[in-house]
Design a protein around this motif. Structure first.
Motif, PDB file in Angstrom:
ATOM      1  N   LEU A   1       0.838  -1.196   0.000  1.00 52.12           N
ATOM      2  CA  LEU A   1       0.000   0.000   0.000  1.00 52.12           C
ATOM      3  C   LEU A   1       0.873   1.247   0.000  1.00 52.12           C
ATOM      4  O   LEU A   1       0.678   2.158  -0.807  1.00 52.12           O
ATOM      5  CB  LEU A   1      -0.943   0.009   1.208  1.00 52.12           C
ATOM      6  CG  LEU A   1      -1.755   1.290   1.392  1.00 52.12           C
ATOM      7  CD1 LEU A   1      -2.693   1.518   0.214  1.00 52.12           C
ATOM      8  CD2 LEU A   1      -2.511   1.260   2.700  1.00 52.12           C
ATOM      9  N   VAL A   2       1.865   1.285   0.878  1.00 53.26           N
ATOM     10  CA  VAL A   2       2.771   2.437   0.952  1.00 53.26           C
ATOM     11  C   VAL A   2       3.541   2.587  -0.359  1.00 53.26           C
ATOM     12  O   VAL A   2       3.637   3.687  -0.922  1.00 53.26           O
ATOM     13  CB  VAL A   2       3.734   2.302   2.154  1.00 53.26           C
ATOM     14  CG1 VAL A   2       4.813   3.371   2.117  1.00 53.26           C
ATOM     15  CG2 VAL A   2       2.961   2.357   3.465  1.00 53.26           C
ATOM     16  N   ALA A   3       4.068   1.481  -0.878  1.00 52.21           N
ATOM     17  CA  ALA A   3       4.832   1.532  -2.128  1.00 52.21           C
ATOM     18  C   ALA A   3       3.962   2.023  -3.281  1.00 52.21           C
ATOM     19  O   ALA A   3       4.384   2.869  -4.078  1.00 52.21           O
ATOM     20  CB  ALA A   3       5.410   0.153  -2.447  1.00 52.21           C
ATOM     21  N   THR A   4       2.742   1.527  -3.375  1.00 47.80           N
ATOM     22  CA  THR A   4       1.844   1.927  -4.462  1.00 47.80           C
ATOM     23  C   THR A   4       1.488   3.400  -4.370  1.00 47.80           C
ATOM     24  O   THR A   4       1.448   4.108  -5.386  1.00 47.80           O
ATOM     25  CB  THR A   4       0.570   1.051  -4.458  1.00 47.80           C
ATOM     26  OG1 THR A   4       0.968  -0.318  -4.584  1.00 47.80           O
ATOM     27  CG2 THR A   4      -0.352   1.420  -5.599  1.00 47.80           C
ATOM     28  N   LEU A   5       1.240   3.899  -3.173  1.00 43.31           N
ATOM     29  CA  LEU A   5       0.954   5.322  -3.014  1.00 43.31           C
ATOM     30  C   LEU A   5       2.146   6.175  -3.456  1.00 43.31           C
ATOM     31  O   LEU A   5       1.975   7.211  -4.106  1.00 43.31           O
ATOM     32  CB  LEU A   5       0.576   5.634  -1.564  1.00 43.31           C
ATOM     33  CG  LEU A   5      -0.776   5.087  -1.114  1.00 43.31           C
ATOM     34  CD1 LEU A   5      -0.957   5.290   0.389  1.00 43.31           C
ATOM     35  CD2 LEU A   5      -1.910   5.743  -1.887  1.00 43.31           C
ATOM     36  N   ILE A   6       3.345   5.740  -3.129  1.00 41.41           N
ATOM     37  CA  ILE A   6       4.545   6.479  -3.540  1.00 41.41           C
ATOM     38  C   ILE A   6       4.720   6.410  -5.057  1.00 41.41           C
ATOM     39  O   ILE A   6       5.024   7.418  -5.707  1.00 41.41           O
ATOM     40  CB  ILE A   6       5.790   5.954  -2.799  1.00 41.41           C
ATOM     41  CG1 ILE A   6       5.690   6.320  -1.315  1.00 41.41           C
ATOM     42  CG2 ILE A   6       7.074   6.505  -3.415  1.00 41.41           C
ATOM     43  CD1 ILE A   6       6.733   5.664  -0.434  1.00 41.41           C
TER      44      ILE A   6
END
Length: 139
Positions: free
Chosen positions: A118-123
């Motif tokens: 989730l964090v990686a995709t948002l970035i």
């Protein structure tokens, strides 16, 4: 169809095909469809066959689609091919340095409800939006 004027139906169709491909790879081979991991494993893994076939499909399919005029990309026509290839290589290097890519995190990881994905995709999405905005590609 153009990349700039995507309709909801083509986006939905593409998403279903990508999801089905990732699911098929998971069910048939027990593998996650993370492109950076697949490419990185070509050199040192004994299971090179499926990896090479997967990457060949990724490379050859755009030539088939754009060469047959099934799709067009007028927003990319103003960029030289060398610049687009360099951009693709830089994205690949960045994905490898970032320990994952949009396919591994955004499709497979999000499907597993992974917090890291989730964090990686948002970035990834924020960086993509900023790049397109600063380069004026979507205009």
């Amino acid at each position: 169809m153009t990349i700039v004027n995507v309709t909801p139906w083509t986006a939905l169709s593409g998403g279903v095909l990508i999801g089905a491909g990732a699911l098929l790879l998971l069910l048939a081979g027990g593998r996650t469809a993370g492109i950076s991991g697949i490419v990185a494993g070509i050199g040192g893994q004994p299971d090179k066959g499926w990896r090479l076939a997967f990457v060949a499909g990724l490379v050859l399919m755009p030539f088939l689609l754009f060469g047959s005029d099934w799709v067009t990309a007028p927003s990319l026509e103003r960029f030289p091919a060398a610049r687009l290839i360099l951009a693709g290589l830089l994205v690949g290097i960045g994905a490898r340095l970032g320990n994952g890519c949009t396919s591994g995190h955004g499709i497979c990881g999000m499907g597993r409800l992974s917090r890291r994905s989730l964090v990686a995709t948002l970035i990834f999405m924020a960086a993509g939006i900023m790049t397109v905005t600063l380069m004026g590609v979507g205009a």
